[in-house]
Design an enzyme around this catalytic site. Structure first.
Site, PDB file in Angstrom:
ATOM      1  N   TRP A  36     -19.491  10.444 -20.822  1.00 13.24           N
ATOM      2  CA  TRP A  36     -19.852  10.626 -19.447  1.00 13.24           C
ATOM      3  C   TRP A  36     -20.827  11.736 -19.142  1.00 13.24           C
ATOM      4  CZ3 TRP A  36     -14.266   9.317 -18.538  1.00 13.24           C
ATOM      5  CH2 TRP A  36     -14.214   7.947 -17.787  1.00 13.24           C
ATOM      6  N   TRP A  87     -15.432  11.080 -13.936  1.00 10.26           N
ATOM      7  CA  TRP A  87     -14.703  10.770 -12.873  1.00 10.26           C
ATOM      8  C   TRP A  87     -14.413  11.913 -11.849  1.00 10.26           C
ATOM      9  CZ3 TRP A  87      -9.524  12.443 -12.919  1.00 10.26           C
ATOM     10  CH2 TRP A  87      -9.023  12.684 -14.251  1.00 10.26           C
ATOM     11  N   ASN A 119     -11.360   2.262   2.298  1.00 11.72           N
ATOM     12  CA  ASN A 119     -10.720   2.112   1.205  1.00 11.72           C
ATOM     13  C   ASN A 119     -11.689   1.265   0.089  1.00 11.72           C
ATOM     14  OD1 ASN A 119      -8.838   2.543  -1.045  1.00 11.72           O
ATOM     15  ND2 ASN A 119      -8.656   0.182  -1.079  1.00 11.72           N
ATOM     16  N   TRP A 170       1.956   1.616  -3.328  1.00 16.36           N
ATOM     17  CA  TRP A 170       0.550   1.967  -4.314  1.00 16.36           C
ATOM     18  C   TRP A 170       0.711   3.592  -4.276  1.00 16.36           C
ATOM     19  CZ3 TRP A 170      -2.381   0.174  -8.125  1.00 16.36           C
ATOM     20  CH2 TRP A 170      -3.530   0.978  -8.427  1.00 16.36           C
ATOM     21  N   TRP A 196      -9.308   7.522  -8.545  1.00 15.36           N
ATOM     22  CA  TRP A 196     -10.440   7.492  -9.421  1.00 15.36           C
ATOM     23  C   TRP A 196     -10.471   7.083 -10.950  1.00 15.36           C
ATOM     24  CZ3 TRP A 196     -15.390   8.746  -8.606  1.00 15.36           C
ATOM     25  CH2 TRP A 196     -15.717   9.238  -7.348  1.00 15.36           C
ATOM     26  N   GLU A 202       0.896  -1.131  -0.136  1.00 12.93           N
ATOM     27  CA  GLU A 202      -0.111   0.134   0.063  1.00 12.93           C
ATOM     28  C   GLU A 202       0.931   1.196   0.018  1.00 12.93           C
ATOM     29  OE1 GLU A 202      -3.540   0.331  -0.266  1.00 12.93           O
ATOM     30  OE2 GLU A 202      -3.275  -1.852  -0.896  1.00 12.93           O
TER      31      GLU A 202
END
Length: 471
Positions: free
Chosen positions: A304, A358, A340, A276, A381, A273
């Protein structure tokens, strides 16, 4: 410049330990003048992160006072403010910790060039990341576009031991004038939600260290299972403190490594993590458009929704009629954070079931999250929407109903955040109504709404849109 002061420009590095710029400034033996600047970037921060920044700054200013130093606050364009302080104090150097998001990097590059042209010694130091983005490369010299290969490349790299806090911060003979932090009104936009949100903030270096120790001692051993359960306190919650530099990623890394070597195998996932987060900055360094534009240009023409529809309003207010989505959105509004698993669900629902851009979701998060991070937020996102690197496949559409059954079987999470239709709502669920704007007109006694878009219908609509685009 043996005796001239050093201006130490703080931004998102509110700590004494493992602070390379502070350590170098103190080691010089010259007077150190800590500085924080209220510039256009700070003015543009969302309501919750701006308030949290104010709390971080106030706390760290107190820490500096206790260390025989102080924080000088000024408002204005960074270059103009620093030049003015150089003229006032006779400073010969300016030090800072590097920022790695595209906008901040551009500002810092211009400021450094201008100050060097003025004849000043200007130095920037690492500290916000484990690895500076340009130091991580593929075997062919390129950058990583997928997380797992990057993780494999860096997991065995040496991470330097965190630096200790300096024993003394040398003070100047005279301090320059400083603004009063209360005049900046950092919490003004939070209005009546400010007091409630402050109760959920864990502020400062000492508190961050305690949070890390508690996680490593009590929770990291079951991290793999519990981190996906939103009703369980199973994560580190350190994203808040990493955002403001109240703890360094190196400190977190070494704590995770010690746990791993002590036989807590789940600690490896915690280390992943941390990487990440590095991956988000790695991508922002090499492809800076990721923070504002579709990372994959094929998505530029995707239809969108970009309007503030009733569906989007319902999503913002936690009234979509989808319990997992609504619970997560209310958790964020009350606490400034979101589990999360919830982040993935609400992002998938907005971008896929509601077919909404987004960036609408990213900007709402940027207004509500106390752990808002420009690179991690954007990558997260785009990962959920399918337009980003290492993304969830566009055709993978989380079913928020079955996800709730899987990760919140006994509805602990839902009961914590939804008040409607419960005879005795939880205190946290009721707190939401004390914090939201009165003009939203929501009450705990309202009936829970029907879905604004049914799960099956939303899935079919999204798949049809993907097929029409030739995905």
């Amino acid at each position: 410049m043996p005796n001239t002061p050093i201006l130490l420009w703080f931004r998102r590095d509110f700590r004494l330990a493992d602070h390379a710029a502070l350590r170098a400034a103190c080691a010089s033996g010259r007077p150190v003048i800590p500085v924080f600047i209220h510039d256009e970037q700070l003015a543009a921060l969302g309501a919750a992160p701006k308030m949290r920044m104010g709390l971080a700054l106030a706390h760290f200013a107190d820490v500096l006072e206790q260390s025989g130093s102080r924080m000088i606050l000024r408002k204005g364009a960074p270059l103009a403010v620093l030049r003015a302080l150089v003229a006032e104090t006779g400073a010969g150097s300016v030090y800072w910790s590097r920022r790695n998001d595209p906008e901040s990097k551009a500002i810092d590059t211009d400021v450094k060039a201008a100050l060097k042209a003025d004849g000043l010694d200007v130095q920037s130091f690492a500290g916000h990341l484990l690895f500076e983005p340009w130091t991580v490369a593929t075997k062919t010299g390129g950058f990583y576009k997928v997380f797992t290969p990057m993780w494999k490349a860096v997991r065995g790299r040496e991470v330097p031991t965190p630096l200790p806090a300096p024993h003394v911060i040398p003070a100047p003979d005279a301090w320059p004038a400083s603004d009063d932090l209360t005049d900046w009104q950092m919490a003004a936009r939070m209005r009546r939600a400010a007091v409630g949100l402050a109760c959920h903030c864990t502020v400062g270096e000492a508190a961050a260290g305690n949070r890390l120790r508690a996680f490593v001692e009590d929770r990291v051993g079951n991290y793999v299972r519990n981190r996906d359960l939103p009703g369980v306190d199973g994560t580190s919650r350190l994203s808040e403190n990493l955002t403001y530099g109240e703890i360094s990623p190196r400190t977190c890394w070494h704590a995770g490594m010690r746990a791993l070597h002590d036989g807590k195998g789940d600690a490896e996932v915690f280390l992943k993590e941390l990487v990440w987060r590095e991956f988000a900055y790695h991508l922002a360094h090499h492809t800076p458009h990721i923070v504002k534009q579709n990372w994959k240009p094929d998505w530029d023409g995707f239809p969108w929704n970009t309007d503030e529809t009733d569906e989007v309003t319902a999503w913002r207010r936690g009234r979509t009629g989808i319990r997992f989505v609504d619970a997560a959105m209310r958790e964020m509004y009350v606490t400034g954070t979101m589990h999360n698993r919830g982040r993935m669900i609400v992002a998938s629902y907005l971008t896929k079931h509601l077919l909404t851009d987004w960036r609408i979701g990213m900007n709402w998060f940027a207004d509500c999250l106390i752990d808002w991070d420009p690179c991690s937020n954007a990558m997260g996102w785009q990962w959920s929407a399918g337009s980003g690197p290492d993304a969830t496949p566009y055709f993978r559409i989380f079913n928020p109903v079955t996800q709730l059954d899987k990760f919140d079987k006994d509805r602990t999470y839902v009961k914590a955040w939804l008040a409607e239709d419960y005879k005795k709502p939880s205190a946290t669920a009721l707190a939401y109504y004390d914090m939201i704007p009165l003009q939203w007109g929501m009450k705990a006694t309202d009936h829970y709404p029907d879905p604004v878009v049914a799960v099956d219908l939303g899935r079919k609509r999204a798949l049809a849109a993907y097929e029409a685009r030739g995905f």
